[in-house]
Design a protein around this motif. Structure first.
Motif, mmCIF file in Angstrom:
data_model
loop_
_atom_site.group_PDB
_atom_site.id
_atom_site.type_symbol
_atom_site.label_atom_id
_atom_site.label_comp_id
_atom_site.label_asym_id
_atom_site.label_seq_id
_atom_site.Cartn_x
_atom_site.Cartn_y
_atom_site.Cartn_z
ATOM 1 N N ASP A 36 2.237 4.589 -6.336
ATOM 2 C CA ASP A 36 1.751 3.253 -5.583
ATOM 3 C C ASP A 36 1.032 2.299 -6.734
ATOM 4 O O ASP A 36 0.435 2.967 -7.632
ATOM 5 C CB ASP A 36 0.693 3.726 -4.445
ATOM 6 C CG ASP A 36 1.218 4.316 -3.207
ATOM 7 O OD1 ASP A 36 2.294 4.008 -3.037
ATOM 8 O OD2 ASP A 36 0.861 4.940 -2.704
ATOM 9 N N TYR B 41 0.427 -3.144 -11.313
ATOM 10 C CA TYR B 41 -0.682 -3.597 -10.519
ATOM 11 C C TYR B 41 -1.003 -5.180 -11.166
ATOM 12 O O TYR B 41 -0.908 -6.421 -10.453
ATOM 13 C CB TYR B 41 -1.853 -3.023 -10.346
ATOM 14 C CG TYR B 41 -3.055 -3.670 -9.190
ATOM 15 C CD1 TYR B 41 -2.753 -3.879 -8.181
ATOM 16 C CD2 TYR B 41 -4.312 -4.091 -9.957
ATOM 17 C CE1 TYR B 41 -3.485 -4.645 -7.158
ATOM 18 C CE2 TYR B 41 -5.115 -4.596 -8.993
ATOM 19 C CZ TYR B 41 -4.840 -4.797 -7.738
ATOM 20 O OH TYR B 41 -5.856 -5.360 -7.112
ATOM 21 N N LYS C 234 -8.748 -1.713 5.100
ATOM 22 C CA LYS C 234 -7.700 -2.881 5.333
ATOM 23 C C LYS C 234 -6.219 -2.484 4.964
ATOM 24 O O LYS C 234 -6.280 -1.667 3.794
ATOM 25 C CB LYS C 234 -7.988 -4.148 4.997
ATOM 26 C CG LYS C 234 -9.181 -4.770 5.689
ATOM 27 C CD LYS C 234 -9.563 -6.048 5.390
ATOM 28 C CE LYS C 234 -10.840 -6.589 6.153
ATOM 29 N NZ LYS C 234 -10.596 -7.089 7.357
ATOM 30 N N ALA C 235 -5.186 -2.665 5.692
ATOM 31 C CA ALA C 235 -3.732 -2.597 5.191
ATOM 32 C C ALA C 235 -3.611 -3.312 3.904
ATOM 33 O O ALA C 235 -4.075 -4.505 3.660
ATOM 34 C CB ALA C 235 -2.881 -2.679 6.300
ATOM 35 N N ASN C 236 -2.543 -2.725 3.167
ATOM 36 C CA ASN C 236 -2.157 -3.695 2.052
ATOM 37 C C ASN C 236 -3.108 -3.974 1.007
ATOM 38 O O ASN C 236 -2.998 -5.168 0.591
ATOM 39 C CB ASN C 236 -1.378 -4.603 2.298
ATOM 40 C CG ASN C 236 0.004 -4.414 3.366
ATOM 41 O OD1 ASN C 236 0.496 -3.364 2.962
ATOM 42 N ND2 ASN C 236 0.111 -5.070 4.400
ATOM 43 N N SER D 75 -3.367 -3.270 -2.158
ATOM 44 C CA SER D 75 -2.678 -3.460 -3.254
ATOM 45 C C SER D 75 -2.069 -5.037 -3.504
ATOM 46 O O SER D 75 -1.845 -5.366 -4.576
ATOM 47 C CB SER D 75 -1.542 -2.575 -3.536
ATOM 48 O OG SER D 75 -0.404 -2.647 -2.401
ATOM 49 N N THR D 76 -1.938 -5.835 -2.479
ATOM 50 C CA THR D 76 -1.622 -7.028 -2.453
ATOM 51 C C THR D 76 -2.394 -7.943 -1.964
ATOM 52 O O THR D 76 -2.401 -9.227 -1.974
ATOM 53 C CB THR D 76 -0.494 -7.225 -1.712
ATOM 54 O OG1 THR D 76 -0.802 -6.918 -0.243
ATOM 55 C CG2 THR D 76 1.027 -6.548 -2.078
ATOM 56 N N SER D 77 -3.833 -7.542 -2.106
ATOM 57 C CA SER D 77 -4.995 -8.507 -1.487
ATOM 58 C C SER D 77 -5.606 -9.097 -2.579
ATOM 59 O O SER D 77 -6.072 -8.564 -3.534
ATOM 60 C CB SER D 77 -5.937 -7.488 -0.846
ATOM 61 O OG SER D 77 -7.203 -8.315 -0.720
#
Length: 277
Positions: A8, A84, A138-140, A142-144
């Motif tokens: 991830d 990332y 919160k979800a996601n 890694s893309t926040s």
């Protein structure tokens, strides 16, 4: 020695324990470690660094470590892969594109000292960690963008701490003369002048190197290399000391045909025509 993997791009991990659950190990990813509470010794590479509540450590893929816990410790880990920051490069400022957080985290100085933050910076760091802890639900993540900027701000705090301690990060500056010197020395070896290779050599983000070069030299990197290589080849031809086969070998071409096609594309002229000039 055990080497941990992570697939991830970003993982947030928080746990508390009396004895560290992992043996001395290294990783294929990067870690920012914040001590929420507790104390002990952080065995980082060959350094023994006492830690306490509020301390911060950064580890790169080159490091190995272990925590010798003296008092029950609650750890907060921010773990990320090379992907990332690269995947969020559109959000980063020029400074971090030029000297990526990954390169920054490899600096030896960060492994030999416990970072000392003044009360204001220490408070900001704690609040930043709390923000990331809260947002992790919160979800996601890694893309926040919100999480990205929070993590990026930690590097700003580290830099300020180093400045206050008069600790200089080595290799963070860029010398344009050194870049040009490197190109001229390695123009004969195609692999060494690939953007990926030269960017890694100077600790510059690969995605940013082309932009940086064009801005500072008013010519694209590819065009500069092609012009330099073509001029050198033309001088070899005019000098008439080497055969086309020898010139092709010198500049890393597979054979005379590839050299001829390259030269014709760059100069709109066959090498044989240069000999007649």
């Amino acid at each position: 020695m055990k080497k941990l993997n992570q697939f991830d791009t970003l993982v947030i991990d928080e746990f508390e324990e009396d004895q560290y659950h992992l043996p001395r190990h290294s990783h294929t990813y990067y870690e920012i470690i914040y001590i929420i509470k507790g104390s002990g010794i952080h065995q980082l590479n060959k350094n023994l660094l006492p830690y306490k509540s509020g301390d911060l450590f950064v580890l790169s893929t080159d490091d190995e470590h272990y925590f010798d816990i003296k008092k029950t410790t609650r750890f907060f880990f921010i773990k990320f892969t090379d992907t990332y920051f690269n995947s969020n490069k559109k959000l980063a400022c020029d400074e971090f594109l030029l000297n990526t957080p990954e390169n920054f985290m490899r600096d030896k100085s960060l492994k030999e000292n416990v970072l000392k933050l003044d009360p204001t910076c220490a408070s900001i760091l704690k609040n930043t960690i709390d923000n990331i802890r809260a947002y992790n639900s919160k979800a996601n993540i890694s893309t926040s963008p919100i999480a990205f900027y929070q993590i990026l701000s930690i590097f700003g705090l580290i830099k300020e701490s180093l400045q206050q301690q008069n600790i200089k990060i080595t290799g963070s500056g860029i010398d344009n003369d050194q870049i040009i010197s490197y190109i001229h020395q390695n123009i004969y070896k195609p692999k060494l002048v690939q953007i990926k290779t030269i960017a890694e050599h100077f600790n510059i983000s690969q995605s940013y190197f082309g932009t940086y070069f064009k801005r500072n030299f008013s010519i694209s990197y590819r065009e500069y290399c092609n012009k330099l290589r073509t001029q050198l080849i033309e001088k070899r031809i005019l000098n008439k000391q080497l055969s086309m086969k020898q010139i092709a070998y010198e500049f890393g071409f597979t054979d005379e045909s590839h050299l001829s096609n390259y030269f014709k594309k760059q100069r709109n002229l066959k090498p044989s025509a240069v000999k007649k000039l």
